[in-house]
Design a protein around this motif. Structure first.
Motif, short mmCIF file in Angstrom:
data_model
loop_
_atom_site.label_atom_id
_atom_site.label_comp_id
_atom_site.label_asym_id
_atom_site.label_seq_id
_atom_site.Cartn_x
_atom_site.Cartn_y
_atom_site.Cartn_z
N UNK A 117 5.09 -2.56 -1.71
CA UNK A 117 6.00 -1.83 -0.83
C UNK A 117 6.18 -0.39 -1.31
N UNK A 118 6.28 -0.20 -2.60
CA UNK A 118 6.42 1.15 -3.16
C UNK A 118 5.15 1.96 -2.92
N UNK A 119 4.01 1.33 -3.10
CA UNK A 119 2.74 2.02 -2.83
C UNK A 119 2.65 2.39 -1.35
N UNK A 120 3.08 1.49 -0.46
CA UNK A 120 3.06 1.77 0.97
C UNK A 120 3.95 2.97 1.30
N UNK A 121 5.15 3.02 0.70
CA UNK A 121 6.03 4.16 0.94
C UNK A 121 5.38 5.47 0.48
N UNK A 122 4.72 5.43 -0.66
CA UNK A 122 4.05 6.61 -1.19
C UNK A 122 2.90 7.03 -0.28
N UNK A 123 2.13 6.07 0.19
CA UNK A 123 1.03 6.38 1.12
C UNK A 123 1.56 7.04 2.38
N UNK A 124 2.65 6.50 2.93
CA UNK A 124 3.24 7.07 4.14
C UNK A 124 3.74 8.49 3.89
N UNK A 125 4.41 8.69 2.74
CA UNK A 125 4.98 10.00 2.43
C UNK A 125 3.90 11.06 2.27
N UNK A 126 2.72 10.65 1.86
CA UNK A 126 1.63 11.61 1.62
C UNK A 126 0.56 11.58 2.71
N UNK A 127 0.88 10.92 3.84
CA UNK A 127 -0.04 10.93 4.97
C UNK A 127 -1.35 10.21 4.72
N UNK A 128 -1.33 9.16 3.89
CA UNK A 128 -2.55 8.42 3.58
C UNK A 128 -2.59 7.11 4.36
N UNK A 129 -2.74 7.24 5.68
CA UNK A 129 -2.81 6.06 6.54
C UNK A 129 -4.00 5.17 6.20
N UNK A 130 -5.08 5.78 5.71
CA UNK A 130 -6.26 5.00 5.33
C UNK A 130 -5.92 4.02 4.20
N UNK A 131 -5.17 4.48 3.22
CA UNK A 131 -4.77 3.61 2.12
C UNK A 131 -3.65 2.65 2.53
N UNK A 132 -2.79 3.11 3.41
CA UNK A 132 -1.68 2.28 3.88
C UNK A 132 -2.19 0.99 4.53
N UNK A 133 -3.26 1.10 5.31
CA UNK A 133 -3.86 -0.08 5.95
C UNK A 133 -4.30 -1.10 4.90
N UNK A 134 -4.94 -0.65 3.85
CA UNK A 134 -5.40 -1.54 2.78
C UNK A 134 -4.23 -2.20 2.08
N UNK A 135 -3.18 -1.44 1.81
CA UNK A 135 -1.99 -1.98 1.14
C UNK A 135 -1.34 -3.04 2.02
#
Length: 125
Positions: A10-28
């Motif tokens: 969940x923390x990694x997902x929040x960080x991905x969202x905050x930095x515009x990394x939708x590509x990584x968010x999908x994997x998380x």
């Protein structure tokens, strides 16, 4: 134990969202869903012709995997419980041009039904 990993994801997902990394968010999100999935996965691996298919068939009490002299399973095979026996070949499309294989992307897996009496031909070489 899963709770700790859920918090981390969940923390990694929040960080991905905050930095515009939708590509990584999908994997998380996929990893989080896998962690919550109650399905037990057991890998059966080993040298060729050592009885892996026969072991699987004995465990599930059904002829799901071909056995016999010269019959070697050459494709990854997934066996799951179902009320009605069925079989399908699952195949992901090739990666888009410019995207290396294995990178995060929404992938639709194509499933082609296979007659149960033809399963052995599809997983043996």
């Amino acid at each position: 134990m899963a709770g700790i990993w859920l918090d981390v994801l969940d923390e990694i997902a929040r960080t991905c969202s905050a930095h515009g990394r939708g590509d990584l968010l999908q994997t998380v999100r996929q990893k989080r869903a896998q962690l919550l999935d109650p399905t037990l996965r057991v890998l059966v691996i080993g040298e060729p012709n050592q009885g892996k298919s026969q072991l699987i068939n004995a465990i599930i009490n059904a002829p799901a995997c071909p056995v016999g002299d010269g019959r070697t399973t050459v494709l990854p095979t997934v066996v799951r419980h179902a009320k009605v026996p069925s079989a399908a070949v699952a195949q992901a499309p090739p990666p888009a041009p410019g995207r290396p294989a294995g990178t995060a992307a929404a992938v639709t897996v194509e499933r082609t039904p296979v007659a149960l009496n033809e399963v052995a031909a599809g997983v043996a070489g």
